[in-house]
Design an enzyme around this catalytic site. Structure first.
Site, PDB file in Angstrom:
ATOM      1  N   ASN A  17     -30.172   1.541 -18.689  1.00  0.00           N
ATOM      2  CA  ASN A  17     -29.171   0.954 -19.572  1.00  0.00           C
ATOM      3  C   ASN A  17     -29.708  -0.217 -20.372  1.00  0.00           C
ATOM      4  OD1 ASN A  17     -26.454   1.944 -19.947  1.00  0.00           O
ATOM      5  ND2 ASN A  17     -26.381   2.047 -17.715  1.00  0.00           N
ATOM      6  N   GLU A  58     -34.328   5.345 -28.014  1.00  0.00           N
ATOM      7  CA  GLU A  58     -34.353   5.646 -26.575  1.00  0.00           C
ATOM      8  C   GLU A  58     -35.794   5.850 -26.099  1.00  0.00           C
ATOM      9  OE1 GLU A  58     -31.787   5.331 -24.619  1.00  0.00           O
ATOM     10  OE2 GLU A  58     -29.952   5.899 -25.675  1.00  0.00           O
ATOM     11  N   HIS A  89     -25.517   5.729 -31.916  1.00  0.00           N
ATOM     12  CA  HIS A  89     -25.793   5.176 -30.587  1.00  0.00           C
ATOM     13  C   HIS A  89     -27.194   4.561 -30.534  1.00  0.00           C
ATOM     14  CE1 HIS A  89     -25.932   4.712 -26.260  1.00  0.00           C
ATOM     15  NE2 HIS A  89     -26.947   5.549 -26.170  1.00  0.00           N
ATOM     16  N   HIS A 100     -23.313  -0.687 -26.399  1.00  0.00           N
ATOM     17  CA  HIS A 100     -21.971  -0.115 -26.249  1.00  0.00           C
ATOM     18  C   HIS A 100     -20.912  -1.026 -26.858  1.00  0.00           C
ATOM     19  CE1 HIS A 100     -23.210   2.644 -22.622  1.00  0.00           C
ATOM     20  NE2 HIS A 100     -23.650   3.083 -23.779  1.00  0.00           N
ATOM     21  N   LYS A 106     -25.367  12.585 -16.738  1.00  0.00           N
ATOM     22  CA  LYS A 106     -24.269  11.689 -17.114  1.00  0.00           C
ATOM     23  C   LYS A 106     -23.484  12.357 -18.229  1.00  0.00           C
ATOM     24  CE  LYS A 106     -25.529   6.934 -15.973  1.00  0.00           C
ATOM     25  NZ  LYS A 106     -25.746   5.582 -16.543  1.00  0.00           N
ATOM     26  N   HIS A 117     -28.098  -1.227 -23.579  1.00  0.00           N
ATOM     27  CA  HIS A 117     -26.854  -0.466 -23.682  1.00  0.00           C
ATOM     28  C   HIS A 117     -25.601  -1.316 -23.490  1.00  0.00           C
ATOM     29  CE1 HIS A 117     -29.537   2.939 -23.749  1.00  0.00           C
ATOM     30  NE2 HIS A 117     -28.547   3.794 -23.796  1.00  0.00           N
ATOM     31  N   LYS A 139     -37.405   9.617 -17.151  1.00  0.00           N
ATOM     32  CA  LYS A 139     -35.993   9.754 -16.800  1.00  0.00           C
ATOM     33  C   LYS A 139     -35.837  10.586 -15.535  1.00  0.00           C
ATOM     34  CE  LYS A 139     -31.385  10.062 -18.232  1.00  0.00           C
ATOM     35  NZ  LYS A 139     -30.447   9.934 -19.355  1.00  0.00           N
ATOM     36  N   ARG A 172     -12.304  22.829 -12.205  1.00  0.00           N
ATOM     37  CA  ARG A 172     -12.959  21.908 -11.257  1.00  0.00           C
ATOM     38  C   ARG A 172     -14.472  22.127 -11.144  1.00  0.00           C
ATOM     39  NH1 ARG A 172      -8.406  23.204  -7.913  1.00  0.00           N
ATOM     40  NH2 ARG A 172      -6.748  21.671  -8.216  1.00  0.00           N
ATOM     41  N   ARG A 204     -31.372   3.322 -11.412  1.00  0.00           N
ATOM     42  CA  ARG A 204     -30.940   4.034 -12.618  1.00  0.00           C
ATOM     43  C   ARG A 204     -30.308   3.098 -13.642  1.00  0.00           C
ATOM     44  NH1 ARG A 204     -28.112  10.012 -13.384  1.00  0.00           N
ATOM     45  NH2 ARG A 204     -28.163   9.896 -15.651  1.00  0.00           N
ATOM     46  N   GLU A 256     -26.578   6.143  -9.842  1.00  0.00           N
ATOM     47  CA  GLU A 256     -26.710   4.769 -10.341  1.00  0.00           C
ATOM     48  C   GLU A 256     -26.203   3.724  -9.349  1.00  0.00           C
ATOM     49  OE1 GLU A 256     -26.233   4.242 -14.595  1.00  0.00           O
ATOM     50  OE2 GLU A 256     -25.403   2.264 -14.267  1.00  0.00           O
TER      51      GLU A 256
END
Lengths: 359, 359
Positions: free
Chosen positions: A244, A184, A264, A251, A142, A247, A226, A120, A240, A236
């Site tokens: 993306n 990026e 990516h 994606h 992330k 993205h 960032k 955890r 934030r 987010e």
């Protein structure tokens, strides 16, 4: 070396950027609550750098285990994640054993997610070895794995204790991976800094020739942006999402072609052209702006056209985007070059048109 | 109905305890950020209660999907967890779709962990259908799945938006499951409330006969104690570890026999006897105290003897306990009946002796 600080409500951590940092374990030691570490790397990076890191840590009394994963986005799944857990348990890793991600974005995302889940929550540190990981994925917490139906669908917001970006590690990076990282970097110029965008246009050749000062500036500026955005909106709920840019389309490309077919950064590059084209359709950008985006992306050695996929497949893939709200995809588009904004929903006909023209 | 409030640094949520709550969706609706829900249940509970819940939610305009998992601790693994993710994606669940756990501890732990991970965090609500889940596992935000080498090794601290404990659902609970739940109830008496322990001794027969007032009091008192402890120490840096009374031994039993051979509550029961015996070895409890523990556990219909396992296997299994620090297992023992305390490390010879005598 320069150090940026990412300050969040519940934690703060340093981002060290410089040369020769891999073996400067003094940067790492303050972040290990006990002298036990588990290094996660992949079969490409480990032969280059794992031994050096292990030696340096061992010399300072840190007991290290390591696990070497197969390399590539298509392994960013449960099965490979479980190899980390198996290794942690076999090595009797405790709740305060620190996981160290030594690799690119895939290793960073998986190690971070493994750390978030192991007992955890165990501490972890990022040592990014690709430009993409140094400028983007290693910062901000992330973490995730992919699901066959969607990129990064299963994960956690879980912050590292430190990010150590050793520019020297980029020497072994293949050109294709360097370009993927530049996608990026370009993203940061497009979404929030027109001056940086102009700097990138002037310095793209130097970056591709791996000019050390240019690369370090690009990493620094990207991390600064960032860190500022993540500090404002860790989970987010607002700004934030602008990170993306490119993205949602990207994606869909990655999932649609099968993870790993395109890198990516390549998918994000084509995605940013689509975002620019959609912005022009809304009257936000002029044709010359879109052309400028295309030119810069091409200059970085990146694709400006998306792969051909049926419009239906695009729509279905994008419907799983994490920014969907009440059934509507929220796109990150460009109000101007250097200023991103969210647009909830785009006409299917508009989408079909830009997809047709840019793939 | 009574309502307890669990107040944490970042959130707070209600624990509703009463009769006829399943269809009182007014308790649920305030916790759904959008009118979409995904109910997770199992093949035992779903035929009894899923339709009623779906109907009640549907009548209030909530779009529901559901996924029905196989029943049992041995399914608390990655593979089954993935069935939840597959179903969420197939149903186009968004980041704000609420997951509803309708089941016992296994369903609650897996649904909570799935919610923690889906798109990096979706809301979830607990509707516990077993006594064990009502008194213990549904409250406090511990979520997890098992690893073959250790119980709950992979998970997250992730709080539900609400817990709705409908006592009526216990009517269909098999006797063996009722007894398993009583193990966790007894735990609360032993670890922190001598008066409650005495009350349990006087009311055990009524509890096993499912006396409604007695059961409701047991659920309420257990939840009160859990809520107070979790409020003080959400992430188990201190006092929360006391809730693990009997669990270091119990988890070793569950993993050692294979998950599901013994119910969790049965393993915890035998584990509490071992903890009491170890406490006596340290001079913390007298022989009469240990006997009192044994008697109460037997009266609840629970095992007072652990299964036979080689001492080596016990030690290896317990070395993966999440409370291990610097290679030393930290045991939760009893200073007195009604007062638990942490003891770091126990002599191997002491452990072998109590294991031999109590298995």
């Amino acid at each position: 070396m320069i150090t940026l600080d990412l300050i969040l409500p519940d934690t703060r951590y340093p981002i060290h950027i410089g040369h020769g940092l891999l073996e400067q374990v003094d940067l790492l030691l303050p972040h290990l609550p006990i002298p036990k570490a588990a290094i996660v790397s992949n079969e490409t990076v480990a032969p280059l750098y794992l031994h050096r890191l292990q030696q340096a840590l061992g010399a300072r009394g840190v007991a290290c285990t390591s696990v070497i994963l197969p390399d590539g986005e298509r392994y960013k799944d449960w099965q490979t994640l479980n190899l980390i857990f198996d290794s942690l348990l076999a090595g009797n890793a405790e709740r305060r054993t620190t996981l160290i991600a030594l690799g690119g974005g895939v290793i960073g995302d998986m190690t971070g997610f493994a750390a978030a889940c192991y007992q955890r929550g165990a501490p972890f540190v990022q040592i990014p070895t690709t430009l993409l990981a140094q400028v983007d994925s290693s910062v901000g917490g992330k973490t995730a794995i992919n699901h066959p139906q969607g990129k990064n669908m299963i994960g956690a917001f879980y912050q590292p204790r430190a990010v150590i970006a050793d520019m020297d590690l980029l020497e072994t990076l293949p050109d294709r991976e360097l370009s993927a990282g530049l996608a990026e970097v370009i993203k940061y110029g497009l979404l929030g800094d027109a001056d940086f965008l102009a700097w990138l246009e002037q310095n793209m050749a130097a970056l591709r020739q791996r000019d050390s000062a240019a690369l370090q500036y690009a990493v620094r500026r990207s991390c600064e942006m960032k860190a500022a955005i993540v500090a404002e909106d860790e989970k987010e709920n607002g700004v934030r999402a602008l990170l993306n840019l490119g993205h949602t389309f990207g994606h869909a490309i990655e999932a649609g072609l099968g993870f790993g077919a395109w890198l990516h950064g390549e998918a994000v590059a084509a995605g940013m052209v689509l975002a620019a084209a959609a912005s022009a359709e809304l009257g936000w950008l002029g044709a010359a702006d879109v052309e400028r985006v295309r030119r810069l992306i091409a200059a970085a050695g990146l694709p400006v056209k998306a792969p051909a996929m049926p419009a239906e497949q695009w729509l279905k893939l994008m419907s799983h985007d994490k920014k969907v709200e009440a059934g509507t995809v929220r796109f990150v588009l460009l109000r101007s070059l250097g200023q991103a904004a969210i647009q909830a929903g785009l006409d299917t006909s508009l989408l079909e048109r830009i997809l047709l023209e840019n793939s």
